[in-house]
Design a protein around this motif. Structure first.
Motif, PDB file in Angstrom:
ATOM      1  N   GLU A  57      28.126  29.942  35.115  1.00  0.00           N
ATOM      2  CA  GLU A  57      29.512  29.499  34.925  1.00  0.00           C
ATOM      3  C   GLU A  57      30.455  30.699  34.857  1.00  0.00           C
ATOM      4  OE1 GLU A  57      29.540  27.082  31.467  1.00  0.00           O
ATOM      5  OE2 GLU A  57      28.581  25.357  32.451  1.00  0.00           O
ATOM      6  N   ILE A  58      30.000  31.757  34.124  1.00  0.00           N
ATOM      7  CA  ILE A  58      30.844  32.953  34.023  1.00  0.00           C
ATOM      8  C   ILE A  58      31.001  33.614  35.387  1.00  0.00           C
ATOM      9  CG2 ILE A  58      30.958  35.276  33.020  1.00  0.00           C
ATOM     10  CD1 ILE A  58      29.488  34.131  30.572  1.00  0.00           C
ATOM     11  N   ALA A  59      29.870  33.759  36.118  1.00  0.00           N
ATOM     12  CA  ALA A  59      29.914  34.405  37.433  1.00  0.00           C
ATOM     13  C   ALA A  59      30.776  33.631  38.419  1.00  0.00           C
ATOM     14  CB  ALA A  59      28.484  34.549  37.988  1.00  0.00           C
ATOM     15  N   THR A  60      30.951  32.349  38.200  1.00  0.00           N
ATOM     16  CA  THR A  60      31.786  31.537  39.097  1.00  0.00           C
ATOM     17  C   THR A  60      33.251  31.536  38.638  1.00  0.00           C
ATOM     18  OG1 THR A  60      29.889  30.116  39.556  1.00  0.00           O
ATOM     19  CG2 THR A  60      32.059  29.247  40.124  1.00  0.00           C
ATOM     20  N   GLN A  61      33.461  31.524  37.329  1.00  0.00           N
ATOM     21  CA  GLN A  61      34.813  31.410  36.782  1.00  0.00           C
ATOM     22  C   GLN A  61      35.628  32.687  36.958  1.00  0.00           C
ATOM     23  OE1 GLN A  61      36.199  28.632  35.565  1.00  0.00           O
ATOM     24  NE2 GLN A  61      38.146  29.706  35.304  1.00  0.00           N
ATOM     25  N   VAL A  62      35.022  33.853  36.755  1.00  0.00           N
ATOM     26  CA  VAL A  62      35.770  35.115  36.817  1.00  0.00           C
ATOM     27  C   VAL A  62      36.361  35.353  38.210  1.00  0.00           C
ATOM     28  CG1 VAL A  62      35.588  37.628  36.637  1.00  0.00           C
ATOM     29  CG2 VAL A  62      34.557  36.161  34.869  1.00  0.00           C
ATOM     30  N   PRO A  63      35.591  35.237  39.311  1.00  0.00           N
ATOM     31  CA  PRO A  63      36.199  35.422  40.633  1.00  0.00           C
ATOM     32  C   PRO A  63      37.338  34.440  40.902  1.00  0.00           C
ATOM     33  CG  PRO A  63      33.811  35.508  40.803  1.00  0.00           C
ATOM     34  CD  PRO A  63      34.119  35.044  39.430  1.00  0.00           C
ATOM     35  N   HIS A  64      37.199  33.222  40.386  1.00  0.00           N
ATOM     36  CA  HIS A  64      38.262  32.243  40.589  1.00  0.00           C
ATOM     37  C   HIS A  64      39.536  32.668  39.859  1.00  0.00           C
ATOM     38  CE1 HIS A  64      40.491  28.503  39.589  1.00  0.00           C
ATOM     39  NE2 HIS A  64      40.152  28.165  40.857  1.00  0.00           N
ATOM     40  N   ASP A  65      39.361  33.200  38.632  1.00  0.00           N
ATOM     41  CA  ASP A  65      40.528  33.659  37.872  1.00  0.00           C
ATOM     42  C   ASP A  65      41.164  34.879  38.551  1.00  0.00           C
ATOM     43  OD1 ASP A  65      40.016  31.653  36.095  1.00  0.00           O
ATOM     44  OD2 ASP A  65      39.076  32.972  34.578  1.00  0.00           O
ATOM     45  N   VAL A  66      40.336  35.793  39.074  1.00  0.00           N
ATOM     46  CA  VAL A  66      40.872  36.979  39.743  1.00  0.00           C
ATOM     47  C   VAL A  66      41.716  36.579  40.944  1.00  0.00           C
ATOM     48  CG1 VAL A  66      40.259  39.030  41.071  1.00  0.00           C
ATOM     49  CG2 VAL A  66      39.056  38.531  38.931  1.00  0.00           C
ATOM     50  N   GLU A  67      41.208  35.625  41.706  1.00  0.00           N
ATOM     51  CA  GLU A  67      41.951  35.227  42.914  1.00  0.00           C
ATOM     52  C   GLU A  67      43.259  34.537  42.547  1.00  0.00           C
ATOM     53  OE1 GLU A  67      41.195  33.162  47.240  1.00  0.00           O
ATOM     54  OE2 GLU A  67      39.528  33.439  45.832  1.00  0.00           O
ATOM     55  N   MET A  68      43.262  33.749  41.485  1.00  0.00           N
ATOM     56  CA  MET A  68      44.495  33.087  41.054  1.00  0.00           C
ATOM     57  C   MET A  68      45.523  34.104  40.545  1.00  0.00           C
ATOM     58  SD  MET A  68      44.254  29.835  41.593  1.00  0.00           S
ATOM     59  CE  MET A  68      45.534  29.226  40.523  1.00  0.00           C
ATOM     60  N   LEU A  69      45.047  35.077  39.760  1.00  0.00           N
ATOM     61  CA  LEU A  69      45.969  36.052  39.186  1.00  0.00           C
ATOM     62  C   LEU A  69      46.477  37.040  40.236  1.00  0.00           C
ATOM     63  CD1 LEU A  69      44.145  36.844  35.807  1.00  0.00           C
ATOM     64  CD2 LEU A  69      46.308  35.605  36.091  1.00  0.00           C
ATOM     65  N   SER A  70      45.695  37.296  41.268  1.00  0.00           N
ATOM     66  CA  SER A  70      46.110  38.261  42.299  1.00  0.00           C
ATOM     67  C   SER A  70      47.301  37.765  43.097  1.00  0.00           C
ATOM     68  CB  SER A  70      44.935  38.543  43.239  1.00  0.00           C
ATOM     69  OG  SER A  70      44.554  37.359  43.928  1.00  0.00           O
ATOM     70  N   LYS A  71      47.597  36.493  43.010  1.00  0.00           N
ATOM     71  CA  LYS A  71      48.750  35.954  43.711  1.00  0.00           C
ATOM     72  C   LYS A  71      50.043  36.272  42.950  1.00  0.00           C
ATOM     73  CE  LYS A  71      46.143  32.097  45.731  1.00  0.00           C
ATOM     74  NZ  LYS A  71      46.021  30.629  45.803  1.00  0.00           N
ATOM     75  N   MET A  72      49.871  36.602  41.661  1.00  0.00           N
ATOM     76  CA  MET A  72      51.053  36.839  40.833  1.00  0.00           C
ATOM     77  C   MET A  72      51.222  38.307  40.449  1.00  0.00           C
ATOM     78  SD  MET A  72      50.815  33.507  38.310  1.00  0.00           S
ATOM     79  CE  MET A  72      49.101  33.799  37.913  1.00  0.00           C
ATOM     80  N   VAL A  73      50.094  39.022  40.356  1.00  0.00           N
ATOM     81  CA  VAL A  73      50.145  40.433  39.943  1.00  0.00           C
ATOM     82  C   VAL A  73      49.305  41.240  40.918  1.00  0.00           C
ATOM     83  CG1 VAL A  73      50.511  39.851  37.515  1.00  0.00           C
ATOM     84  CG2 VAL A  73      48.174  40.101  38.386  1.00  0.00           C
ATOM     85  N   PRO A  74      49.435  42.579  40.869  1.00  0.00           N
ATOM     86  CA  PRO A  74      48.597  43.402  41.737  1.00  0.00           C
ATOM     87  C   PRO A  74      47.101  43.165  41.480  1.00  0.00           C
ATOM     88  CG  PRO A  74      50.397  44.692  40.842  1.00  0.00           C
ATOM     89  CD  PRO A  74      50.438  43.379  40.140  1.00  0.00           C
ATOM     90  N   GLN A  75      46.347  43.544  42.477  1.00  0.00           N
ATOM     91  CA  GLN A  75      44.900  43.251  42.462  1.00  0.00           C
ATOM     92  C   GLN A  75      44.205  43.876  41.257  1.00  0.00           C
ATOM     93  OE1 GLN A  75      42.752  43.695  46.216  1.00  0.00           O
ATOM     94  NE2 GLN A  75      41.093  44.745  45.100  1.00  0.00           N
ATOM     95  N   GLU A  76      44.479  45.188  40.978  1.00  0.00           N
ATOM     96  CA  GLU A  76      43.801  45.852  39.869  1.00  0.00           C
ATOM     97  C   GLU A  76      44.140  45.200  38.538  1.00  0.00           C
ATOM     98  OE1 GLU A  76      45.510  47.259  42.152  1.00  0.00           O
ATOM     99  OE2 GLU A  76      44.100  48.516  43.296  1.00  0.00           O
ATOM    100  N   LYS A  77      45.400  44.805  38.407  1.00  0.00           N
ATOM    101  CA  LYS A  77      45.801  44.174  37.164  1.00  0.00           C
ATOM    102  C   LYS A  77      45.212  42.780  37.044  1.00  0.00           C
ATOM    103  CE  LYS A  77      49.863  43.457  34.274  1.00  0.00           C
ATOM    104  NZ  LYS A  77      51.330  43.575  34.160  1.00  0.00           N
ATOM    105  N   ALA A  78      45.097  42.096  38.168  1.00  0.00           N
ATOM    106  CA  ALA A  78      44.514  40.749  38.164  1.00  0.00           C
ATOM    107  C   ALA A  78      43.059  40.815  37.697  1.00  0.00           C
ATOM    108  CB  ALA A  78      44.612  40.116  39.541  1.00  0.00           C
ATOM    109  N   ILE A  79      42.358  41.814  38.194  1.00  0.00           N
ATOM    110  CA  ILE A  79      40.941  41.965  37.800  1.00  0.00           C
ATOM    111  C   ILE A  79      40.843  42.270  36.315  1.00  0.00           C
ATOM    112  CG2 ILE A  79      38.882  43.396  38.080  1.00  0.00           C
ATOM    113  CD1 ILE A  79      39.708  43.759  41.012  1.00  0.00           C
ATOM    114  N   SER A  80      41.706  43.183  35.842  1.00  0.00           N
ATOM    115  CA  SER A  80      41.666  43.562  34.438  1.00  0.00           C
ATOM    116  C   SER A  80      42.002  42.385  33.538  1.00  0.00           C
ATOM    117  CB  SER A  80      42.633  44.722  34.189  1.00  0.00           C
ATOM    118  OG  SER A  80      42.637  45.064  32.824  1.00  0.00           O
ATOM    119  N   GLN A  81      43.030  41.594  33.927  1.00  0.00           N
ATOM    120  CA  GLN A  81      43.411  40.432  33.117  1.00  0.00           C
ATOM    121  C   GLN A  81      42.312  39.363  33.111  1.00  0.00           C
ATOM    122  OE1 GLN A  81      47.176  38.903  34.369  1.00  0.00           O
ATOM    123  NE2 GLN A  81      48.344  40.697  33.643  1.00  0.00           N
ATOM    124  N   ALA A  82      41.651  39.184  34.266  1.00  0.00           N
ATOM    125  CA  ALA A  82      40.576  38.175  34.326  1.00  0.00           C
ATOM    126  C   ALA A  82      39.425  38.552  33.406  1.00  0.00           C
ATOM    127  CB  ALA A  82      40.080  38.028  35.760  1.00  0.00           C
TER     128      ALA A  82
END
Length: 471
Positions: A57-82
């Motif tokens: 569940e974690i391995a599936t949820q984190v990439p989904h959160d990164v992709e959602m956040l990358s639409k609003m913030v830069p990629q590095e920040k999206a990864i860090s926030q996820a």
């Protein structure tokens, strides 16, 4: 230690009790061991499956959160926030770029040291499907997946969950189950051994009952087991039927011997008388005829003697052998017997007697017959120039006579059967033509007078037959 050694010596490796106990205990150990092993394996699988589900569940949820956040913030920040949004004790999440460089990691692996984190980061080929990995004394469930943003792979996300505590509890539980299983097996083996011992008690009783049955008891012996298992009852009934058949066969054999001996003795006595009469009037006989008649008379006399012995044994078997028990002076009996033996043999017979008189209870004539048989036996199975010694002694409440020779001796394996009817030690007796009845009659007569007879012998050194009678 001595008690243990004695106990080990008493254990019969071929006993049915030991085999049944060992067999049931072995199957119990195998069954309980298999059950414990399967239970442990199954519990571990359930434990791991629950952790694997969380990891997936974690391995599936984190990439989904990164992709959602990358639409609003830069990629590095999206990864860090996820990664920052993910908080779970004992679980470490980290993201590596395509060059296997750690971009970001969570700070939630509370109970693991930096050493463990470095060990996890250095792992290669982390499986896509969750898998248990041991690092030093710690256990982790690992899983990885590709990290995609807008369809492009930018690295890998890895998840490690510390299950050391659960694994330790599981191992402790398995050890507890193992110790309990050993204790249960010991208790079961003891209970099984006791139960088998109780179950086999009728068999031991059957063995003890049949052990004391003699030829004279065959017609009266009956085996009864009212509370025994059905199989034991059937075995007892079979033994009773066998004893009945043996009794009938033994009775027929004894009756046959008695009848044949009685019927043959009279005509043979007549034949022997005629032969002796013809030999007395031998003026008209040639040497060949004389020799033939002498041989026939000798064989007839031997056969009559054999039939007389058989009749004696038959009377003893039927309880018709009567004894006139009286007080007898052994010294006088032995002197008389030696005088009689001197008339028929030129063998040197020595008497060794104490100065005092030994008085016993016996049948005077039967006792003379016993001693004559033993002296005749000693003469037959010893060299012509060797003496025969009769020793008298008193031992507590018995008067004893020993008939000693310096003959061939009796092998040890034959000594226990030397008093059986028709039993002959071939090496010596075939040379003398013995019938194998003399010692059997000796035993029958001695026991009929309340005494006992025994033999002690060594090859090439001679034999000692000892007759003991009550004083």
């Amino acid at each position: 230690m001595k008690r243990i050694n004695k106990l080990i010596k008493k254990i019969d490796p071929n006993s049915l009790r030991l085999r049944l106990t060992a067999g049931v205990a072995a199957f119990s150990i195998l069954g309980l061991g298999s059950l414990a092993s399967w239970t442990g394996w199954r519990m571990q699988q359930i434990l791991i499956e629950s952790h694997k589900k969380n990891i997936e569940e974690i391995a599936t949820q984190v990439p989904h959160d990164v992709e959602m956040l990358s639409k609003m913030v830069p990629q590095e920040k999206a990864i860090s926030q996820a990664i920052d949004n993910f908080k779970n004790n004992n679980t470490l999440v980290w993201i590596e770029n395509l060059d296997n460089k750690v971009l970001v990691k969570s700070n939630t692996l509370i109970k693991s040291s930096n050493f463990h984190e470095n060990q996890l980061f250095s792992l290669r080929r982390i499986p896509i499907k969750p898998k248990v990995v041991q690092i030093n004394n710690s256990y982790f469930v690992l899983c990885s997946d590709s990290l995609k943003i807008q369809g492009k792979i930018i690295g890998n996300i890895s998840v490690a969950q510390d299950i050391t505590r659960d694994q330790a509890m599981f191992i402790a539980m398995i050890q507890s189950v193992g110790v309990t299983s050993v204790f249960v097996i010991v208790i079961m083996a003891s209970a099984i051994a006791f139960y088998i011992q109780r179950s086999l008690k009728p068999l031991r009783e059957l063995s003890q009952m049949t052990e004391v049955i003699s030829a004279d008891d065959l017609g009266k012996a009956q085996l009864y087991f009212d509370k025994a298992p059905t199989e034991i009852k059937q075995l007892a009934e079979t033994c009773n039927m066998m004893l009945s058949r043996l009794s009938e066969s033994w009775e027929k054999e004894r009756q046959f011997v008695s009848n044949v001996s009685h019927e043959l003795r009279t005509p043979l006595t007549i034949v022997h008388g005629y032969l002796q009469s013809v030999l007395r009037r031998q003026q008209n006989l040639t040497e060949i005829q004389k020799e033939a008649l002498e041989t026939a008379a000798s064989e007839a006399e031997s056969t009559i003697s054999l039939l007389q012995d058989l009749l004696e044994l038959a009377r003893a078997d039927h309880g018709n052998l009567h004894f006139n028990i009286e007080n007898c002076i052994l010294n006088d009996v032995v002197s008389e017997v030696v005088e009689m033996a001197d008339k028929y043999s030129d063998r040197n017979i020595i008497i060794e007697a104490p100065t005092y008189l030994i008085e016993v209870k016996a049948d005077y004539n039967r006792l003379k017959q016993v001693l004559l048989n033993l002296i005749d036996n000693a003469v037959k199975y010893s060299e012509a120039n060797s003496p025969i010694t009769l020793k008298l002694s008193r031992q507590e409440d018995e008067g004893c006579i020993q008939v000693c020779d310096m003959g061939y001796g009796i092998p040890l394996q034959h000594q226990s059967r030397i008093f059986e009817r028709f039993y002959r030690v071939d090496e010596a007796r075939n040379r003398t033509g013995g019938t194998g009845l003399g010692l059997s009659i000796v035993k029958t007569l001695v026991e009929g007078m309340g005494g006992k007879v025994s033999v002690r012998s060594k090859l090439s050194e001679g034999s000692i037959f000892t007759v003991c009678l009550p004083v």
